[in-house]
Motif scaffolding. Structure first.
Motif, PDB file in Angstrom:
ATOM      1  N   TRP A  31      11.782  -2.986 -11.636  1.00  0.00           N
ATOM      2  CA  TRP A  31      10.919  -4.214 -11.856  1.00  0.00           C
ATOM      3  C   TRP A  31      10.076  -4.273 -10.413  1.00  0.00           C
ATOM      4  O   TRP A  31       8.739  -4.406 -10.621  1.00  0.00           O
ATOM      5  CB  TRP A  31      11.559  -5.359 -11.543  1.00  0.00           C
ATOM      6  N   ASP A  32      10.546  -3.657  -9.289  1.00  0.00           N
ATOM      7  CA  ASP A  32       9.774  -3.385  -8.096  1.00  0.00           C
ATOM      8  C   ASP A  32       8.622  -2.726  -8.304  1.00  0.00           C
ATOM      9  O   ASP A  32       7.473  -2.609  -7.871  1.00  0.00           O
ATOM     10  CB  ASP A  32      10.542  -3.296  -6.742  1.00  0.00           C
ATOM     11  N   PHE A  33       9.055  -1.404  -8.889  1.00  0.00           N
ATOM     12  CA  PHE A  33       8.055  -0.365  -9.307  1.00  0.00           C
ATOM     13  C   PHE A  33       6.900  -0.954 -10.026  1.00  0.00           C
ATOM     14  O   PHE A  33       5.676  -0.876  -9.590  1.00  0.00           O
ATOM     15  CB  PHE A  33       8.699   0.967  -9.816  1.00  0.00           C
ATOM     16  N   HIS A  34       7.229  -1.726 -10.929  1.00  0.00           N
ATOM     17  CA  HIS A  34       6.323  -2.193 -11.974  1.00  0.00           C
ATOM     18  C   HIS A  34       5.358  -3.283 -11.088  1.00  0.00           C
ATOM     19  O   HIS A  34       4.218  -3.114 -11.140  1.00  0.00           O
ATOM     20  CB  HIS A  34       6.926  -3.051 -13.307  1.00  0.00           C
ATOM     21  N   LEU A  35       6.061  -4.003 -10.242  1.00  0.00           N
ATOM     22  CA  LEU A  35       5.278  -4.992  -9.374  1.00  0.00           C
ATOM     23  C   LEU A  35       4.114  -4.353  -8.604  1.00  0.00           C
ATOM     24  O   LEU A  35       3.027  -4.926  -8.382  1.00  0.00           O
ATOM     25  CB  LEU A  35       6.238  -6.017  -8.831  1.00  0.00           C
ATOM     26  N   TYR A  36       4.732  -3.349  -7.886  1.00  0.00           N
ATOM     27  CA  TYR A  36       3.882  -2.450  -7.037  1.00  0.00           C
ATOM     28  C   TYR A  36       2.645  -2.171  -7.821  1.00  0.00           C
ATOM     29  O   TYR A  36       1.596  -2.277  -7.230  1.00  0.00           O
ATOM     30  CB  TYR A  36       4.638  -1.255  -6.691  1.00  0.00           C
ATOM     31  N   HIS A  37       2.751  -1.692  -9.211  1.00  0.00           N
ATOM     32  CA  HIS A  37       1.559  -1.593  -9.772  1.00  0.00           C
ATOM     33  C   HIS A  37       0.804  -2.443 -10.340  1.00  0.00           C
ATOM     34  O   HIS A  37      -0.460  -2.525 -10.573  1.00  0.00           O
ATOM     35  CB  HIS A  37       1.840  -0.502 -11.027  1.00  0.00           C
ATOM     36  N   VAL A  38       1.465  -3.630 -10.716  1.00  0.00           N
ATOM     37  CA  VAL A  38       0.658  -5.033 -10.938  1.00  0.00           C
ATOM     38  C   VAL A  38      -0.274  -5.224  -9.841  1.00  0.00           C
ATOM     39  O   VAL A  38      -1.396  -5.611 -10.265  1.00  0.00           O
ATOM     40  CB  VAL A  38       1.802  -5.950 -11.619  1.00  0.00           C
ATOM     41  N   VAL A  39       0.067  -5.370  -8.786  1.00  0.00           N
ATOM     42  CA  VAL A  39      -0.400  -5.742  -7.514  1.00  0.00           C
ATOM     43  C   VAL A  39      -1.688  -4.826  -7.263  1.00  0.00           C
ATOM     44  O   VAL A  39      -2.978  -5.310  -7.261  1.00  0.00           O
ATOM     45  CB  VAL A  39       0.295  -5.901  -6.262  1.00  0.00           C
ATOM     46  N   PRO A  42      -4.280  -5.391 -11.319  1.00  0.00           N
ATOM     47  CA  PRO A  42      -3.998  -6.642 -12.126  1.00  0.00           C
ATOM     48  C   PRO A  42      -4.840  -6.688 -13.478  1.00  0.00           C
ATOM     49  O   PRO A  42      -4.364  -7.487 -14.420  1.00  0.00           O
ATOM     50  CB  PRO A  42      -4.444  -7.630 -11.081  1.00  0.00           C
ATOM     51  N   ASP A  43      -5.715  -6.056 -13.383  1.00  0.00           N
ATOM     52  CA  ASP A  43      -6.676  -5.871 -14.631  1.00  0.00           C
ATOM     53  C   ASP A  43      -6.029  -5.003 -15.889  1.00  0.00           C
ATOM     54  O   ASP A  43      -6.256  -4.967 -17.185  1.00  0.00           O
ATOM     55  CB  ASP A  43      -8.107  -5.182 -14.630  1.00  0.00           C
ATOM     56  N   TRP A  44      -4.935  -4.208 -15.447  1.00  0.00           N
ATOM     57  CA  TRP A  44      -4.333  -3.304 -16.387  1.00  0.00           C
ATOM     58  C   TRP A  44      -2.769  -3.676 -16.769  1.00  0.00           C
ATOM     59  O   TRP A  44      -2.292  -3.358 -17.769  1.00  0.00           O
ATOM     60  CB  TRP A  44      -4.498  -1.986 -15.730  1.00  0.00           C
ATOM     61  N   LEU A 146       2.450  15.384 -12.937  1.00  0.00           N
ATOM     62  CA  LEU A 146       2.586  14.156 -12.852  1.00  0.00           C
ATOM     63  C   LEU A 146       1.187  13.559 -13.206  1.00  0.00           C
ATOM     64  O   LEU A 146       0.379  13.914 -13.192  1.00  0.00           O
ATOM     65  CB  LEU A 146       3.300  13.519 -11.759  1.00  0.00           C
ATOM     66  N   GLU A 147       1.322  12.102 -13.454  1.00  0.00           N
ATOM     67  CA  GLU A 147      -0.157  11.476 -13.616  1.00  0.00           C
ATOM     68  C   GLU A 147       0.347  10.114 -12.554  1.00  0.00           C
ATOM     69  O   GLU A 147       1.403   9.610 -12.466  1.00  0.00           O
ATOM     70  CB  GLU A 147      -0.357  10.860 -14.966  1.00  0.00           C
ATOM     71  N   SER A 148      -0.816   9.750 -11.927  1.00  0.00           N
ATOM     72  CA  SER A 148      -0.861   8.593 -11.154  1.00  0.00           C
ATOM     73  C   SER A 148      -1.767   7.819 -11.175  1.00  0.00           C
ATOM     74  O   SER A 148      -3.040   7.992 -11.479  1.00  0.00           O
ATOM     75  CB  SER A 148      -0.971   9.342  -9.330  1.00  0.00           C
ATOM     76  N   TRP A 149      -1.679   6.345 -11.023  1.00  0.00           N
ATOM     77  CA  TRP A 149      -2.600   5.322 -11.361  1.00  0.00           C
ATOM     78  C   TRP A 149      -3.247   5.687  -9.976  1.00  0.00           C
ATOM     79  O   TRP A 149      -2.721   5.791  -8.854  1.00  0.00           O
ATOM     80  CB  TRP A 149      -1.840   4.001 -11.350  1.00  0.00           C
ATOM     81  N   ASP A 150      -4.919   5.261  -9.944  1.00  0.00           N
ATOM     82  CA  ASP A 150      -5.541   5.456  -8.627  1.00  0.00           C
ATOM     83  C   ASP A 150      -5.840   4.099  -8.350  1.00  0.00           C
ATOM     84  O   ASP A 150      -6.936   3.451  -9.086  1.00  0.00           O
ATOM     85  CB  ASP A 150      -6.565   6.445  -9.302  1.00  0.00           C
ATOM     86  N   PHE A 151      -5.413   3.688  -7.150  1.00  0.00           N
ATOM     87  CA  PHE A 151      -5.770   2.377  -6.578  1.00  0.00           C
ATOM     88  C   PHE A 151      -5.677   2.491  -5.148  1.00  0.00           C
ATOM     89  O   PHE A 151      -4.881   3.443  -4.484  1.00  0.00           O
ATOM     90  CB  PHE A 151      -5.026   1.199  -7.168  1.00  0.00           C
ATOM     91  N   ALA A 152      -6.260   1.683  -4.352  1.00  0.00           N
ATOM     92  CA  ALA A 152      -6.355   1.971  -2.799  1.00  0.00           C
ATOM     93  C   ALA A 152      -4.884   2.083  -2.248  1.00  0.00           C
ATOM     94  O   ALA A 152      -5.039   3.140  -1.442  1.00  0.00           O
ATOM     95  CB  ALA A 152      -6.931   0.411  -2.181  1.00  0.00           C
ATOM     96  N   ALA A 153      -3.942   1.338  -2.562  1.00  0.00           N
ATOM     97  CA  ALA A 153      -2.531   1.379  -2.018  1.00  0.00           C
ATOM     98  C   ALA A 153      -1.672   2.296  -2.621  1.00  0.00           C
ATOM     99  O   ALA A 153      -0.503   2.203  -2.433  1.00  0.00           O
ATOM    100  CB  ALA A 153      -1.900  -0.078  -1.713  1.00  0.00           C
ATOM    101  N   MET A 171     -11.216   8.459 -17.107  1.00  0.00           N
ATOM    102  CA  MET A 171     -12.049   7.560 -16.341  1.00  0.00           C
ATOM    103  C   MET A 171     -12.355   6.262 -17.276  1.00  0.00           C
ATOM    104  O   MET A 171     -12.317   6.505 -18.449  1.00  0.00           O
ATOM    105  CB  MET A 171     -13.433   8.275 -15.897  1.00  0.00           C
ATOM    106  N   VAL A 172     -12.807   4.991 -16.633  1.00  0.00           N
ATOM    107  CA  VAL A 172     -12.712   4.068 -17.492  1.00  0.00           C
ATOM    108  C   VAL A 172     -14.008   3.183 -17.049  1.00  0.00           C
ATOM    109  O   VAL A 172     -14.138   3.198 -15.701  1.00  0.00           O
ATOM    110  CB  VAL A 172     -11.544   3.085 -17.294  1.00  0.00           C
ATOM    111  N   ALA A 173     -14.988   2.838 -17.985  1.00  0.00           N
ATOM    112  CA  ALA A 173     -15.961   1.908 -17.658  1.00  0.00           C
ATOM    113  C   ALA A 173     -15.928   0.532 -18.478  1.00  0.00           C
ATOM    114  O   ALA A 173     -15.841   0.589 -19.530  1.00  0.00           O
ATOM    115  CB  ALA A 173     -17.432   2.580 -18.174  1.00  0.00           C
ATOM    116  N   SER A 174     -16.016  -0.409 -17.474  1.00  0.00           N
ATOM    117  CA  SER A 174     -16.053  -1.785 -18.267  1.00  0.00           C
ATOM    118  C   SER A 174     -17.341  -2.150 -18.974  1.00  0.00           C
ATOM    119  O   SER A 174     -18.324  -1.885 -18.860  1.00  0.00           O
ATOM    120  CB  SER A 174     -15.696  -2.949 -17.166  1.00  0.00           C
ATOM    121  N   LEU A 175     -17.079  -2.658 -20.238  1.00  0.00           N
ATOM    122  CA  LEU A 175     -17.866  -2.864 -21.084  1.00  0.00           C
ATOM    123  C   LEU A 175     -18.484  -4.617 -20.879  1.00  0.00           C
ATOM    124  O   LEU A 175     -19.574  -4.990 -21.618  1.00  0.00           O
ATOM    125  CB  LEU A 175     -18.024  -2.697 -22.633  1.00  0.00           C
TER     126      LEU A 175
END
Length: 176
Positions: A31-39, A42-44, A146-153, A171-175
């Motif tokens: 759950w802490d692992f998931h919360l780390y990624h939620v923070v 948050p759009d995903w 491995l695959e890694s989410w890419d965010f600042a922290a 890669m993702v582009a918002s519409l």
């Protein structure tokens, strides 16, 4: 000016494969692992908004962890300190299908890596990744992916320091 961070020092920790008896301690870490990624994303990703949903998800998580622990081609390797789990790596053995246009690989695949916040920058993550390398190598793998989410922290710089390189990028582009 960039100043390298010094690694924290801590008591000795050890790594070992998880057992079913470890599942009650592992669930909160997942759950802490998931919360780390939620923070970070948050759009995903999001946390359950109702207690009963989280309880149901925890039950499913415990069942899933039990299934992983029982598999021959998967493992949850833990870092432990004073009878507390301070981190884990979830790793699988995979093999590419033979294809005339690609080189097939037998490889280890890291699904998840997490170290508690208090124990980051202590060498624990590095030790867990070494344990995953050793586990995969002992099963005939020639590399670890491995695959890694890419965010600042996020953990991208950590993996790069361990010698990982990007070979494919989503890669993702918002519409909107």
């Amino acid at each position: 000016m960039y100043m390298p961070q010094k690694e924290k020092t801590m008591e000795t920790f050890s790594t070992r494969p998880a057992t079913e008896a470890d599942i009650p301690q592992l669930c909160p870490l997942y759950w802490d692992f998931h919360l780390y990624h939620v923070v970070g994303l948050p759009d995903w990703l999001r946390m359950p908004d109702r207690v009963e949903v989280r309880e149901q998800q925890t039950g499913e998580l415990a069942k899933g962890l039990r299934d992983i622990i029982q598999r021959e081609d998967a493992a949850i390797l833990m870092a432990e300190q004073a009878d507390s789990i301070i981190g884990f790596v979830e790793v699988y053995l995979r093999e590419d299908e033979v294809h005339p246009l690609r080189v097939a690989h037998r490889y280890g695949y890291v699904q998840s890596l997490f170290v508690t916040e208090a124990c980051r920058k202590t060498g624990c993550g590095r030790a867990l990744m070494q344990a995953a390398h050793d586990w995969a190598r002992a099963r005939g793998a020639i590399e670890l992916q491995l695959e890694s989410w890419d965010f600042a922290a996020g953990p991208l710089r950590f993996y790069e320091k361990l010698g990982y390189r990007t070979v494919k990028r989503q890669m993702v582009a918002s519409l909107s």
